[in-house]
Scaffold this motif. Structure first.
Motif, PDB file in Angstrom:
ATOM      1  N   GLN A  25      26.897  29.836  20.950  1.00  0.00           N
ATOM      2  CA  GLN A  25      28.180  30.324  20.420  1.00  0.00           C
ATOM      3  C   GLN A  25      29.228  29.216  20.473  1.00  0.00           C
ATOM      4  O   GLN A  25      29.387  28.585  21.518  1.00  0.00           O
ATOM      5  N   PRO A  26      29.946  29.007  19.360  1.00  0.00           N
ATOM      6  CA  PRO A  26      30.923  27.910  19.357  1.00  0.00           C
ATOM      7  C   PRO A  26      32.100  28.150  20.308  1.00  0.00           C
ATOM      8  O   PRO A  26      32.624  27.215  20.891  1.00  0.00           O
ATOM      9  N   ASP A  27      32.501  29.413  20.477  1.00  0.00           N
ATOM     10  CA  ASP A  27      33.672  29.690  21.334  1.00  0.00           C
ATOM     11  C   ASP A  27      33.239  30.070  22.742  1.00  0.00           C
ATOM     12  O   ASP A  27      32.147  30.589  22.941  1.00  0.00           O
ATOM     13  N   PHE A  28      34.133  29.816  23.703  1.00  0.00           N
ATOM     14  CA  PHE A  28      33.828  30.196  25.082  1.00  0.00           C
ATOM     15  C   PHE A  28      33.788  31.722  25.194  1.00  0.00           C
ATOM     16  O   PHE A  28      34.610  32.417  24.604  1.00  0.00           O
ATOM     17  N   ILE A  29      32.842  32.235  25.992  1.00  0.00           N
ATOM     18  CA  ILE A  29      32.747  33.683  26.186  1.00  0.00           C
ATOM     19  C   ILE A  29      33.897  34.134  27.085  1.00  0.00           C
ATOM     20  O   ILE A  29      34.480  35.197  26.904  1.00  0.00           O
ATOM     21  N   ASN A 380      35.787  18.581  23.310  1.00  0.00           N
ATOM     22  CA  ASN A 380      35.337  19.801  23.981  1.00  0.00           C
ATOM     23  C   ASN A 380      34.522  19.380  25.206  1.00  0.00           C
ATOM     24  O   ASN A 380      33.298  19.381  25.202  1.00  0.00           O
ATOM     25  N   GLU A 381      35.266  18.972  26.250  1.00  0.00           N
ATOM     26  CA  GLU A 381      34.594  18.454  27.446  1.00  0.00           C
ATOM     27  C   GLU A 381      33.751  19.544  28.115  1.00  0.00           C
ATOM     28  O   GLU A 381      32.680  19.260  28.641  1.00  0.00           O
ATOM     29  N   GLU A 382      34.233  20.788  28.043  1.00  0.00           N
ATOM     30  CA  GLU A 382      33.479  21.888  28.675  1.00  0.00           C
ATOM     31  C   GLU A 382      32.118  22.043  28.011  1.00  0.00           C
ATOM     32  O   GLU A 382      31.110  22.230  28.681  1.00  0.00           O
ATOM     33  N   ARG A 383      32.098  21.981  26.660  1.00  0.00           N
ATOM     34  CA  ARG A 383      30.808  22.125  25.976  1.00  0.00           C
ATOM     35  C   ARG A 383      29.884  20.964  26.329  1.00  0.00           C
ATOM     36  O   ARG A 383      28.697  21.144  26.560  1.00  0.00           O
ATOM     37  N   GLN A 384      30.441  19.751  26.384  1.00  0.00           N
ATOM     38  CA  GLN A 384      29.608  18.596  26.733  1.00  0.00           C
ATOM     39  C   GLN A 384      29.038  18.751  28.147  1.00  0.00           C
ATOM     40  O   GLN A 384      27.867  18.468  28.395  1.00  0.00           O
ATOM     41  N   ILE A 385      29.865  19.239  29.074  1.00  0.00           N
ATOM     42  CA  ILE A 385      29.383  19.450  30.455  1.00  0.00           C
ATOM     43  C   ILE A 385      28.282  20.517  30.455  1.00  0.00           C
ATOM     44  O   ILE A 385      27.255  20.379  31.130  1.00  0.00           O
ATOM     45  N   ALA A 386      28.474  21.570  29.656  1.00  0.00           N
ATOM     46  CA  ALA A 386      27.441  22.618  29.571  1.00  0.00           C
ATOM     47  C   ALA A 386      26.150  22.040  28.969  1.00  0.00           C
ATOM     48  O   ALA A 386      25.050  22.335  29.450  1.00  0.00           O
ATOM     49  N   LEU A 387      26.274  21.212  27.948  1.00  0.00           N
ATOM     50  CA  LEU A 387      25.069  20.616  27.326  1.00  0.00           C
ATOM     51  C   LEU A 387      24.341  19.719  28.322  1.00  0.00           C
ATOM     52  O   LEU A 387      23.108  19.739  28.414  1.00  0.00           O
ATOM     53  N   ASP A 388      25.110  18.937  29.089  1.00  0.00           N
ATOM     54  CA  ASP A 388      24.486  18.065  30.098  1.00  0.00           C
ATOM     55  C   ASP A 388      23.795  18.900  31.167  1.00  0.00           C
ATOM     56  O   ASP A 388      22.730  18.539  31.665  1.00  0.00           O
ATOM     57  N   THR A 389      24.422  20.022  31.531  1.00  0.00           N
ATOM     58  CA  THR A 389      23.839  20.909  32.547  1.00  0.00           C
ATOM     59  C   THR A 389      22.537  21.498  32.012  1.00  0.00           C
ATOM     60  O   THR A 389      21.500  21.477  32.691  1.00  0.00           O
TER      61      THR A 389
END
Ligand code: ADP
Length: 395
Positions: A25-29, A380-389
């Motif tokens: 999903q593109p947006d944060f839940i 979108n640093e949060e998305r990048q951190i999620a992708l790295d995780t």
């Protein structure tokens, strides 16, 4: 397999920013902020399905805030949380990429704390609270500095005695790595060029500001150094000053190191120059009304930014594009056009209409036809951190 959810946590000394990211999903839940932690005004704000809510935590600390976040996360994910990604400011020379959190990596993060005495201990506080509350979940640390570990030695060394580097880690590290990496990847996608064979200049312009030269997916130079004070003019940080300024102020005004540090980090930058505000939006409004300080602050900001981009170009074999990101880079046509005006030797010119259109999250190309590519790319640093995780969960 159902899509996975990652909770991204960014802990400051008295705050926690969080975002729940679903890989599809593109947006944060769910997203929000706990602030003024460990004070009577401690409060948790969150946003879920377009609705905003908040809860007073009455003296609650990081652990209390995460405890209250837990049911919100469970509700938003139906109990399906797959991992936690933590933003960590400084990874020193030890971390060249994100890592799974375990006792060994925790020790290494703790060992880098002298390099980021304000940030790393706060980041560790969040990690420790999350480990206690979510002991069964994989957790990952993503470092602001890691992307810049690919800098060549001639870019990361200061011209000071070698012993200061070898024994005390005095070198340039760079920050905002997660953002520069995210936007340069997006820029390559937008331009239709392979990321692994591309060259970018990136300007992350938020409250903190930095430039970066990215070649073949690697950072080759960046404007921040040992600390985030080096480089560009920022909201309240001076950026580069004469290194003798400390001695000069101590000798002539009798200022202590703490006073000079506070002045350079908190009272300088856009705020110091304008005498009005650290906020670019306010400065643009004041400039329109003829405020001399705001006008000067904007001129210095853009000139120094252009100078830094020109310096970064020394690291590039060619230029696939210049990227603007961060709150100012994503929203200010004025700053983008004033900066590009100083880069005439690079043949850069903007398309005024496209420049005006790319605001409030709209990404796009803003360079004039027949001139080098200039892109606005929301970070979108949060998305990048999620992708790295996620990448480390399956590794
Ligand atoms: P942070 O580094 O704290 O994440 P942001 O990336 O949100 O900060 O950037 C904050 C900066 O962006 C502030 O200087 C703010 O004034 C500026 N900004 C946001 N919207 C606009 C706008 N429409 N025009 C000019 N500047 C803006």
């Amino acid at each position: 397999m159902p899509s996975r959810n990652i909770l991204v946590i960014n802990c400051g000394s008295s705050s926690i920013k969080f975002a729940l990211v679903n890989e599809e999903q593109p947006d944060f839940i769910l997203s929000g902020l706990a602030e003024r932690l460990a004070s009577p005004e401690a409060v948790l704000h969150w946003q879920h399905n377009g609705e905003k809510d908040s809860l007073l935590l009455q003296g609650g600390d990081h652990r209390t805030a995460l405890q209250h976040l837990l049911p919100l996360v469970q509700n938003a994910t139906g109990g399906q949380l797959h991992g936690i990604g933590h933003r960590v400011v400084h990874g020193g020379e030890h971390f060249t990429a994100a890592c799974r959190i375990d006792t060994v990596s925790l020790l290494a993060i703790r060992a880098t704390s002298p390099l980021a005495p304000l940030h790393n201990p706060a980041n560790l506080q969040g990690i420790e609270a999350a480990l206690k509350l979510f002991p069964e979940l994989p957790q990952v640390a993503v470092f602001d500095t890691a992307f810049h570990q690919s800098l060549p030695e001639h870019a990361y060394r200061y011209a000071v005695p070698e012993q200061l580097y070898r024994e005390h880690g005095v070198r340039r590290y760079g920050f905002h790595g997660t953002s520069h990496r995210y936007v340069s990847q997006r820029a390559a996608e937008m331009a239709g060029v392979p990321y692994a064979a591309s060259s970018w200049l990136s300007a992350h312009l938020g409250n903190g500001c930095s430039t970066c030269a990215i070649v073949d997916g690697q950072s080759r130079d960046t404007s921040m150094g040992l600390t985030p004070l080096e480089g560009l003019v920022m909201g309240t940080r001076s950026g580069d000053v004469d290194p003798n300024l400390h001695g000069h102020l101590a000798r002539t005004l009798g200022w202590s190191l703490e006073q000079i540090d506070a002045m350079l980090n908190k009272d300088s930058g856009l705020l110091g120059l304008s005498g009005l505000s650290n906020d670019m939006r306010s400065l643009e409004q004041a400039r329109e009304q003829g405020h001399a300080g705001a006008t000067l602050a904007i001129e210095v900001f853009c000139y120094r930014l252009a100078k830094s981009l020109a310096a970064m170009s020394c690291a590039l074999p060619q230029l696939d594009g210049l990227i603007f990101t961060g709150g100012i880079g994503e929203n200010s046509p004025l700053i983008r056009s004033k900066t590009v005006e100083h880069l005439k030797l690079f043949n850069l010119t903007l398309d005024a209409q496209a420049n005006a259109r790319c605001i409030r999250g709209v990404a796009g190309a803003i360079g004039a036809e027949g001139h080098p590519r200039v892109l606005v790319v929301p970070t979108n640093e949060e998305r990048q951190i999620a992708l790295d995780t996620l990448a480390l969960l399956t590794a």
